[in-house]
Design an enzyme around this catalytic site. Structure first.
Site, short mmCIF file in Angstrom:
data_model
loop_
_atom_site.label_atom_id
_atom_site.label_comp_id
_atom_site.label_asym_id
_atom_site.label_seq_id
_atom_site.Cartn_x
_atom_site.Cartn_y
_atom_site.Cartn_z
N ARG A 45 -0.30 49.55 84.36
CA ARG A 45 -0.73 50.74 85.07
C ARG A 45 0.45 51.28 85.88
NH1 ARG A 45 1.02 49.15 89.31
NH2 ARG A 45 0.09 50.97 90.26
N GLY A 46 0.23 52.45 86.48
CA GLY A 46 1.35 53.12 87.14
C GLY A 46 1.93 54.13 86.16
N ALA A 47 2.15 55.36 86.65
CA ALA A 47 2.48 56.46 85.74
C ALA A 47 3.66 56.19 84.80
CB ALA A 47 2.70 57.74 86.56
N ARG A 88 -5.70 57.46 79.37
CA ARG A 88 -5.90 57.80 80.79
C ARG A 88 -5.44 59.25 80.99
NH1 ARG A 88 -4.10 53.64 85.21
NH2 ARG A 88 -5.77 54.69 86.33
N GLN A 195 -4.59 47.68 94.21
CA GLN A 195 -3.18 47.61 93.78
C GLN A 195 -2.26 47.24 94.94
OE1 GLN A 195 -5.30 50.05 92.97
NE2 GLN A 195 -4.87 50.94 90.98
N ASP A 236 1.26 60.63 90.28
CA ASP A 236 0.83 60.60 88.88
C ASP A 236 1.06 61.94 88.18
OD1 ASP A 236 -0.86 58.31 90.20
OD2 ASP A 236 -0.66 57.93 88.06
N ASN A 246 -2.18 61.47 93.17
CA ASN A 246 -1.80 60.05 93.27
C ASN A 246 -3.08 59.27 93.53
OD1 ASN A 246 0.30 58.01 93.27
ND2 ASN A 246 -0.10 57.78 95.45
N LYS A 247 -2.94 57.98 93.65
CA LYS A 247 -4.09 57.09 93.82
C LYS A 247 -5.05 57.59 94.89
CE LYS A 247 -4.94 54.32 91.88
NZ LYS A 247 -5.90 54.55 90.76
O1 MRU Z 1 -4.50 53.68 88.60
P1 MRU Z 1 -3.06 53.30 88.70
O2 MRU Z 1 -2.83 51.94 89.27
O3 MRU Z 1 -2.34 53.53 87.40
O4 MRU Z 1 -2.47 54.35 89.75
C1 MRU Z 1 -1.10 54.28 90.05
C2 MRU Z 1 -0.69 55.21 91.12
O5 MRU Z 1 -1.44 56.00 91.61
C3 MRU Z 1 0.78 55.19 91.46
O6 MRU Z 1 0.97 55.51 92.80
C4 MRU Z 1 1.52 56.22 90.58
O7 MRU Z 1 1.21 56.03 89.25
C5 MRU Z 1 2.97 56.17 90.78
S1 MRU Z 1 3.69 54.72 90.08
C6 MRU Z 1 5.37 54.79 90.24
#
Ligand code: MRU
Length: 342
Positions: A45-47, A88, A195, A236, A246-247
């Site tokens: 996970r994470g963009a 996603r 996270q 994201d 973002n999250k």
């Molecule tokens: O749902 P996730 O864990 O994929 O969400 C991740 C985030 O919101 C991060 O802050 C974002 O992707 C930036 S990662 C460098």
């Protein structure tokens, strides 16, 4: 330590982020379907990391393609592409990576399947290694915004686990620490998927960077008391006007930062910017399954059939964002991405 995600022996290896910090387990994906499922289930996970995963997924898919050229190759490619694209919806990097892979496919499809597979793999590996370099640059560009002795709040995990290495928001923090500054991090636990508690806390502890875990609802009070000098988060998807997805919980942190005079920084690669959309209203927000809210660590914490909302992201309006740090530099408002050089 192995990277978050990489290619080895005709398969994609990734650390299973659902199991951290209790277990450090790596999984091997041998098919594009396994990669798609790993993205959906948040193994990765994470963009930026899901962009890298999708690129490798496409390579795996094409490695088992039967057709060499023509219409059936096209059909195979489209099927694989669409499956990975559906995983996603919010992070721009996923689509950006797939579009890069499609450009290579269009360029080399006439060379025969073997040559095409080779160039797709080279492109996916370039996406991975460029991301690691990009994070270093984001860190270098952002480190001067963090002063010596500062306590910095971060939300979710925008660290090495969310990228090829080093991280975006965490890259800024790491680069400030590497400059010799004393930096302390407040990590929001980041309900519901945790996270912050599971991943950011784990990463920072491993690196010896002082980290204090708080629940999300504590951040405002600590800002009010003057205990937080800056907020740094990842992204994201960023719209042309700087509105940033973002999250979930990022928006609340940004509003609280403004209220308390605390600078609020977004750190992200240019690949997170979506120049096709004007503002945050057009960003698709993923809604995840209710169990993530009803349960913690698989244990029910509420009434079994309680109605739940579970948007995985929110959009922070650009007016709350003090600066956006990318590999190209630090942008200040008014943001006008995609108009001239970004
Ligand atoms: O749902 P996730 O864990 O994929 O969400 C991740 C985030 O919101 C991060 O802050 C974002 O992707 C930036 S990662 C460098």
């Amino acid at each position: 330590m192995l990277p978050t995600i990489t290619w080895r022996n005709r398969s994609v290896i990734m650390i299973d982020q659902r199991k951290l910090p209790a277990q450090e387990v790596y999984i091997r994906c041998r098919t594009y379907i396994q990669v798609a499922q790993a993205i959906e289930k948040m193994v990765v996970r994470g963009a930026p990391a899901i962009g890298i995963a999708a690129a490798y997924g496409l390579v795996l898919g094409l490695m088992s393609a039967r057709a060499d050229t023509g219409r059936s190759l096209e059909r195979d490619f489209d099927k694989i592409y669409r499956r990975l694209e559906r995983t996603r919806p919010t992070a721009r990097n996923l689509f950006w990576a797939l579009e890069r892979m499609r450009a290579v496919y269009e360029r080399d499809r006439g060379l025969g399947l073997r040559a095409l597979q080779k160039s797709l793999l080279a492109e996916a590996q370039a996406i991975e290694s460029e991301d690691a370099a990009t994070c270093r640059l984001i860190g270098l560009n952002g480190r001067d915004l963090i002063r010596d002795g500062a306590a910095v709040l971060t939300h979710c995990n925008a660290g090495a686990l969310a990228t090829a290495a080093y991280g975006t928001a965490m890259g800024v923090i790491r680069a400030a620490v590497e400059q010799g500054k004393k930096v302390r991090v407040f990590a929001d636990e980041t309900r519901p998927f945790l996270q912050g508690a599971r991943l950011t806390a784990w990463e920072l502890k491993r690196d010896g960077i002082p980290v204090v875990l708080i629940t999300d609802n504590m951040a405002g009070w600590l800002m009010h008391k003057g205990e937080i000098a800056a907020v740094v988060v990842g992204a994201d998807r960023i719209a042309r006007n700087g509105d940033t997805a973002n999250k979930i919980g990022t928006y609340s942190a940004a509003v609280l930062a403004r209220e308390n005079g605390v600078p609020f920084y977004v750190a992200a690669p240019v690949s997170t910017i979506d120049a096709t959309i004007e503002d945050g209203r057009a960003i698709p927000i993923e809604e995840r399954k209710p169990e993530e809210v009803r349960e913690i660590g698989g244990r029910l914490i509420t009434v079994p059939d309680i109605e739940v909302r579970n948007p995985a992201f929110d959009v922070t309006p650009a007016k709350y964002i003090t600066a956006i740090i990318t590999e190209r530099g630090v942008c200040r408002p008014p943001y006008k991405f995609g108009v001239g050089p970004s």
